[in-house]
Design a protein around this motif. Structure first.
Motif, short mmCIF file in Angstrom:
data_model
loop_
_atom_site.label_atom_id
_atom_site.label_comp_id
_atom_site.label_asym_id
_atom_site.label_seq_id
_atom_site.Cartn_x
_atom_site.Cartn_y
_atom_site.Cartn_z
N VAL A 1 -1.49 -3.59 -2.99
CA VAL A 1 -0.17 -3.51 -3.30
C VAL A 1 -0.04 -3.50 -5.05
N ASP A 2 -0.47 -4.45 -5.79
CA ASP A 2 -0.37 -4.39 -7.19
C ASP A 2 -1.04 -3.24 -7.84
N ASN A 3 -2.37 -3.23 -7.46
CA ASN A 3 -3.09 -1.98 -8.02
C ASN A 3 -2.27 -0.66 -7.65
N THR A 4 -1.86 -0.32 -6.50
CA THR A 4 -1.37 0.93 -5.93
C THR A 4 -0.12 1.29 -6.87
N LEU A 5 0.70 0.27 -6.92
CA LEU A 5 2.07 0.27 -7.64
C LEU A 5 1.67 0.49 -8.98
N ARG A 6 0.84 -0.24 -9.65
CA ARG A 6 0.41 0.09 -11.26
C ARG A 6 -0.07 1.68 -11.14
N TRP A 7 -0.94 1.98 -10.59
CA TRP A 7 -1.39 3.54 -10.48
C TRP A 7 -0.22 4.59 -10.21
N ARG A 8 0.55 4.29 -9.27
CA ARG A 8 1.93 5.23 -9.12
C ARG A 8 2.70 5.27 -10.57
N ASP A 9 2.61 4.00 -11.39
CA ASP A 9 3.40 4.25 -12.61
C ASP A 9 2.43 4.51 -14.04
N LEU A 10 1.43 5.05 -13.80
CA LEU A 10 0.68 5.43 -15.04
C LEU A 10 1.60 6.28 -15.70
N ASP A 11 1.42 6.38 -17.23
CA ASP A 11 2.03 7.10 -17.98
C ASP A 11 2.06 8.43 -17.89
N LYS A 12 0.93 9.07 -17.20
CA LYS A 12 0.55 10.59 -17.38
C LYS A 12 0.46 10.95 -15.99
N PRO A 13 0.94 12.29 -15.75
CA PRO A 13 0.96 12.98 -14.38
C PRO A 13 -0.50 12.63 -13.68
#
Length: 268
Positions: A97-109
């Motif tokens: 959960v925490d990992n995947t939400l963080r990857w969803r919100d990376l600064d870049k496309p």
């Protein structure tokens, strides 16, 4: 020790994060998740990188969670979570959960480059990316995942129909439903994904960041991140039988029941 489970490449303004466990269909071991997180962090911190591609080595993008390869079993023995329901919950929450939400919100496309099987946890990986380019032989299988984005990935009634039957979604259907952006021949997958990334990389870096932030924030205003975190509890309730069996030291199946159900339909 297993070879590096995630490879990192930089091609001018495009970074490539490559899942590198092809003999296990890129199953998600804890080492893979950690190396993947490090690779994303490297790309995110590099001012020269404007677009990040996530792909999988070999014939398949990702077959889901690692349910018991020798490398994963050894790692769990060496670095165990607490042997309790609370420990299993913490493991699931932190890794998926925490990992995947963080990857969803990376600064870049970010772009998922998907071929072959994209099952359960593989769907999570792809869904967390901003765009998805799929080969014409790609097959997607969702479930009640830790990162339960499917009601946002496609119309809810269609999501229910697919989940009720536990069936694969082929690349063309996934594109029609809006989950996949582009379907291309398998032989052209890497070139087409890189071409899309390079076109995006021509845009202003700050504009890309603001556009992504605006779209993600609009989803969050409608409850996306809250829904993801809440659905994780439903996932844990569904899997409590497996959790208890694991705590009792019983051998777990090599794959989840929904996968067998889906594979039977494919064989027919």
């Amino acid at each position: 020790m297993e070879e590096k489970t995630v490879l990192y490449e930089k091609h001018d303004r495009v970074a490539r994060v490559i899942l590198n466990r092809p003999r296990y269909r890129n199953a998600q071991s804890r080492r893979l998740l950690e190396e993947m997180d490090d690779a994303f962090a490297t790309a995110n911190a590099d001012d020269d990188v404007r677009v990040i591609i996530l792909s999988g080595a070999g014939d398949n993008f990702c077959s889901g969670h690692d349910l018991g390869t020798p490398e994963e079993k050894e790692d769990q023995q060496r670095r165990p979570f607490p042997n309790s329901v609370r420990g299993e919950y913490a493991r699931s929450r932190q890794l998926f959960v925490d990992n995947t939400l963080r990857w969803r919100d990376l600064d870049k496309p970010t772009i998922a480059q998907v071929q072959g099987l994209c099952i359960f946890g593989g769907w999570m990986f792809a869904a967390a990316m901003d765009l998805i380019v799929a080969s014409d032989d790609a097959k997607f299988l969702p479930a009640l995942l830790q990162y339960f984005s499917i009601p946002w990935d496609m119309p809810p009634r269609k999501a229910k129909e697919i989940l009720f039957q536990s069936r694969f979604v082929d690349a063309d259907e996934a594109c029609r439903l809006g989950f996949v952006n582009l379907v291309v021949p398998r032989a052209e997958l890497e070139a087409e994904t890189m071409a899309l990334a390079n076109r995006i990389a021509e845009s202003d870096r700050f504009t890309l960041r603001m556009v992504k932030w605006a779209v993600n924030s609009a989803q969050d205003a409608m409850g996306f991140s809250t829904a993801i975190r809440n659905a994780h509890s439903h996932h844990m309730v569904l899997g409590i039988g497996s959790v208890i069996a694991k705590l009792e030291g019983k051998e777990l199946p090599n794959r989840m029941p929904g996968v067998d159900q889906a594979l039977k339909k494919v064989k027919k």
